[in-house]
Design an enzyme around this catalytic site. Structure first.
Site, PDB file in Angstrom:
ATOM      1  CE  LYS A 151       8.093 -77.170   5.497  1.00 46.01           C
ATOM      2  NZ  LYS A 151       9.400 -76.581   5.158  1.00 46.01           N
TER       3      LYS A 151
ATOM      4  NE  ARG B  27       7.125 -67.934   4.357  1.00 42.17           N
ATOM      5  CZ  ARG B  27       7.453 -69.206   4.286  1.00 42.17           C
ATOM      6  NH1 ARG B  27       8.169 -69.625   3.273  1.00 42.17           N
ATOM      7  NH2 ARG B  27       7.059 -70.059   5.190  1.00 42.17           N
TER       8      ARG B  27
ATOM      9  CG  ASP C 230      10.371 -72.618   3.632  1.00 41.31           C
ATOM     10  OD1 ASP C 230       9.999 -72.844   4.799  1.00 41.31           O
ATOM     11  OD2 ASP C 230       9.577 -72.450   2.692  1.00 41.31           O
TER      12      ASP C 230
ATOM     13  CG  ASP D  76      -0.550 -84.031   1.005  1.00 38.24           C
ATOM     14  OD1 ASP D  76       0.196 -83.061   1.260  1.00 38.24           O
ATOM     15  OD2 ASP D  76      -0.126 -85.205   0.949  1.00 38.24           O
TER      16      ASP D  76
ATOM     17  N   GLY E 227       1.723 -68.858  -0.085  1.00 37.23           N
ATOM     18  CA  GLY E 227       1.152 -68.850   1.264  1.00 37.23           C
ATOM     19  C   GLY E 227       1.421 -70.163   1.952  1.00 37.23           C
TER      20      GLY E 227
ATOM     21  N   GLY F  37       0.847 -73.397   2.724  1.00 43.48           N
ATOM     22  CA  GLY F  37      -0.018 -74.443   2.198  1.00 43.48           C
ATOM     23  C   GLY F  37      -0.096 -75.655   3.108  1.00 43.48           C
ATOM     24  NE  ARG F  38       5.022 -78.481   2.857  1.00 41.55           N
ATOM     25  CZ  ARG F  38       5.927 -79.357   2.542  1.00 41.55           C
ATOM     26  NH1 ARG F  38       5.774 -80.617   2.886  1.00 41.55           N
ATOM     27  NH2 ARG F  38       6.994 -78.989   1.873  1.00 41.55           N
TER      28      ARG F  38
ATOM     29  CG  ASP G 223       8.422 -68.994  -2.183  1.00 34.70           C
ATOM     30  OD1 ASP G 223       9.118 -68.783  -3.195  1.00 34.70           O
ATOM     31  OD2 ASP G 223       8.051 -70.119  -1.834  1.00 34.70           O
TER      32      ASP G 223
HETATM   33  P1  AMP Z   1       8.276 -75.121  -0.598  1.00 32.72           P
HETATM   34  O1  AMP Z   1       8.803 -75.646  -1.889  1.00 32.72           O
HETATM   35  O2  AMP Z   1       8.227 -76.148   0.507  1.00 32.72           O
HETATM   36  O3  AMP Z   1       8.923 -73.867  -0.165  1.00 32.72           O
HETATM   37  O4  AMP Z   1       6.730 -74.796  -0.871  1.00 32.72           O
HETATM   38  C1  AMP Z   1       6.281 -73.895  -1.847  1.00 32.72           C
HETATM   39  C2  AMP Z   1       4.826 -73.620  -1.622  1.00 32.72           C
HETATM   40  O5  AMP Z   1       4.067 -74.807  -1.790  1.00 32.72           O
HETATM   41  C3  AMP Z   1       4.481 -73.098  -0.244  1.00 32.72           C
HETATM   42  O6  AMP Z   1       3.427 -72.191  -0.370  1.00 32.72           O
HETATM   43  C4  AMP Z   1       4.073 -74.352   0.479  1.00 32.72           C
HETATM   44  O7  AMP Z   1       3.257 -74.105   1.608  1.00 32.72           O
HETATM   45  C5  AMP Z   1       3.338 -75.120  -0.603  1.00 32.72           C
HETATM   46  N1  AMP Z   1       3.385 -76.559  -0.389  1.00 32.72           N
HETATM   47  C6  AMP Z   1       4.448 -77.374  -0.459  1.00 32.72           C
HETATM   48  N2  AMP Z   1       4.100 -78.639  -0.189  1.00 32.72           N
HETATM   49  C7  AMP Z   1       2.773 -78.649   0.058  1.00 32.72           C
HETATM   50  C8  AMP Z   1       1.817 -79.653   0.383  1.00 32.72           C
HETATM   51  N3  AMP Z   1       2.186 -80.919   0.533  1.00 32.72           N
HETATM   52  N4  AMP Z   1       0.543 -79.272   0.563  1.00 32.72           N
HETATM   53  C9  AMP Z   1       0.169 -77.997   0.414  1.00 32.72           C
HETATM   54  N5  AMP Z   1       1.015 -77.007   0.097  1.00 32.72           N
HETATM   55  C10 AMP Z   1       2.306 -77.313  -0.070  1.00 32.72           C
HETATM   56 MG    MG Z   2       8.761 -72.456   1.004  1.00 34.33          MG
END
Ligand code: AMP
Ligand code: MG
Length: 487
Positions: free
Chosen positions: A113, A183, A262, A125, A90, A92-93, A252
């Site tokens: 983002k 996605r 992404d 975070d 989901g 996350g940020r 994802d």
């Molecule tokens: P990504 O590798 O950027 O595609 O992220 C994979 C998952 O981790 C996604 O659900 C992101 O929203 C979450 N995510 C990545 N970095 C962070 C962060 N700093 N804080 C919270 N969620 C994160």
């Molecule tokens: Mg991602």
């Protein structure tokens, strides 16, 4: 041209309700300021580029204020990461701020983002750092300019907010745009959590909004899946033809629209290397450059699995079977054009493979080779390029085949050849070291380099006066930069 407060919202995804996303407000950044904005992306919203320089722009996209009509939502999805299933991911940020439609009637998701924590932040975070935001911005806009489908980026907003990664950095936000942020992992989430009603709602939503022509087909969902297979085959053919390595092809990170999506530790190849791994954390090379092709199919199979409630397994398999031949046809077509050929012959694939093998063995710059190949006649060009190769006999043999092939291709002047080839062979690509230079300057508060690089990359096929330094092979320090997943 519109002012910022004149955007028109129609938040269709938010209206699907709380099973699909959660209302979350952005968490503001301290002292938000514009790092860079894309005029081309501004135009998609009918925005006057001048508004990017106004304080309210940095406040909006730095999370301080919002339009009354925006409905910020964190979307839920899951996905296969490095081959294993993660049941809940989901946003996350990132937050889907809302959907805006422009005067041409196109809808654009505005996705912020780095906007702070959400129910899906897990251990994170909720923040994004300046360097990764700049990389995503530059790559989105550079891919688009190359003709490679991608999510777009409106701007990067920098700040004083401290963010802790391997060291202390500064938080930033990137405003990402796409017709949809759905996605493969969205479908997987509702499939694996056994929520068939919601999955049907999601499928109807995607079909109606993004694949309306498939409604006319006898099996609309199957037609939609086929279309997704085709778009991905075309997309990955473009990545391979232009040397783009995504780096984290988890399901994802795969868009339902078949666009590049992404951005993390991505890279464009400098030297041609089929085995190149751009993601420092990808120890097994699952997402190496050449593996992107089979992984594209693997990801589509994961999506197919999630669509089994709607489509029979046999027909899904049949549709998946379209991927490889389509990929190959698209790839070969692009490579023919990159070689300046206008006709097709059976042995063209071999001609490409032999060339790539020679480039691999000699570490030849992938982008500059094709650009220079089009600078002059085939005979003159290969004579000049010969020096870049170690296996001279091998190269000479290839060059003879190539010259003969060009001769059979038809009669055209050197000028026609140059024009045609330069229109498909970029002079400027987003080399990791160029991004790194821009990031280093930006981290010390100087945004001029990010802006200039963005500008140069927005016209990658046009030689630009005084920009020679952007069309060079990397210096030694910039050759094998290790880009981690941390962002
Ligand atoms: P990504 O590798 O950027 O595609 O992220 C994979 C998952 O981790 C996604 O659900 C992101 O929203 C979450 N995510 C990545 N970095 C962070 C962060 N700093 N804080 C919270 N969620 C994160
Ligand atoms: Mg991602």
């Amino acid at each position: 041209m519109k002012a910022l407060d004149e955007l028109t919202f129609d938040n269709r995804f938010a209206r699907l309700g709380d099973a699909f996303s959660t209302h979350v407000l952005p968490e503001p950044l301290d002292a938000p300021r514009l790092v860079v904005a894309s005029n081309a992306a501004m135009a998609l919203l009918d925005l006057d580029p001048a508004v990017a320089e106004t304080p309210v722009f940095a406040e909006l996209f730095g999370g301080h204020t919002l339009w009354a009509e925006a409905e910020p939502r964190a979307m839920v999805y899951s996905g296969h990461q490095f081959g294993g299933y993660t049941p809940q991911l989901g946003d996350g940020r990132g937050l889907l701020l809302g959907e805006v439609y422009n005067e041409a009637g196109e809808h654009w998701d505005l996705h912020l983002k780095g906007a702070g924590m959400t129910p899906y932040s897990r251990m994170g975070d909720g923040r994004a750092v300046l360097r990764s935001s700049i990389r995503e911005f530059l790559a989105s806009e550079a891919l688009h300019a190359l003709g490679i489908p991608s999510s777009r980026a409106l701007c990067v907003i920098g700040s004083d907010t401290p963010v802790w990664r391997e060291k202390q950095e500064r938080g930033a936000m990137v405003l990402r745009m796409a017709p949809s942020h759905i996605r493969f992992g969205h479908f997987e989430y509702f499939y694996y959590t056994k929520k068939p009603e919601q999955q049907a709602i999601l499928a109807e939503h995607v079909l109606n909004l993004h694949y309306p022509e498939c409604r006319e087909q006898p099996e609309p969902y199957l037609a939609m899946f086929r279309e997704i297979v085709e778009r991905n085959a075309e997309l990955i053919a473009k990545w391979q033809a232009y040397g783009f390595c995504h780096g984290v092809m988890n399901t994802d990170n795969m868009s339902i629209l078949g666009i590049t999506f992404d951005f993390g530790p991505f890279a464009f190849l400098d030297d041609f290397d089929a085995h190149f791994i751009c993601n420092h954390s990808d120890h097994e090379g699952r997402y190496s450059f050449s593996n992107q092709v089979p992984i594209g199919q693997w990801n589509l199979s994961a999506l197919a699995q999630a669509l089994t409630p709607f489509i029979s397994v046999d027909t899904l398999k049949e549709a998946l079977g379209l991927y490889l031949p389509l990929y190959q046809a698209n790839y070969l077509d692009l490579m023919r054009r990159r070689m300046g050929l206008t006709s097709a012959e059976d042995d063209d694939q071999k001609l490409v493979e032999r060339l790539l093998q020679l480039m691999q063995n000699s570490g030849v710059d992938y982008t500059l080779f094709f650009r220079r190949l089009g600078d002059e006649s085939a005979a003159l060009a290969v004579a000049r390029l010969r020096d870049d190769f170690v296996d001279l006999a091998g190269f000479d043999a290839w060059a003879e085949l190539y010259k003969a092939r060009v001769a059979r291709d038809g009669e055209y002047s050197e000028e026609q050849r140059r024009k045609r080839m330069h229109a498909v062979n970029p002079l400027y690509i987003l080399r990791n070291y160029l991004a790194q230079n821009a990031i280093t300057a930006a981290e010390s508060g100087d945004y001029s380099e990010v802006r200039r690089l963005h500008e140069v990359l927005s016209k990658p096929f046009e030689e630009q006066a005084g920009m020679e330094q952007y069309a060079q092979r990397p210096p030694d320090w910039g050759k094998h930069l290790e880009i981690s997943c941390s962002s």
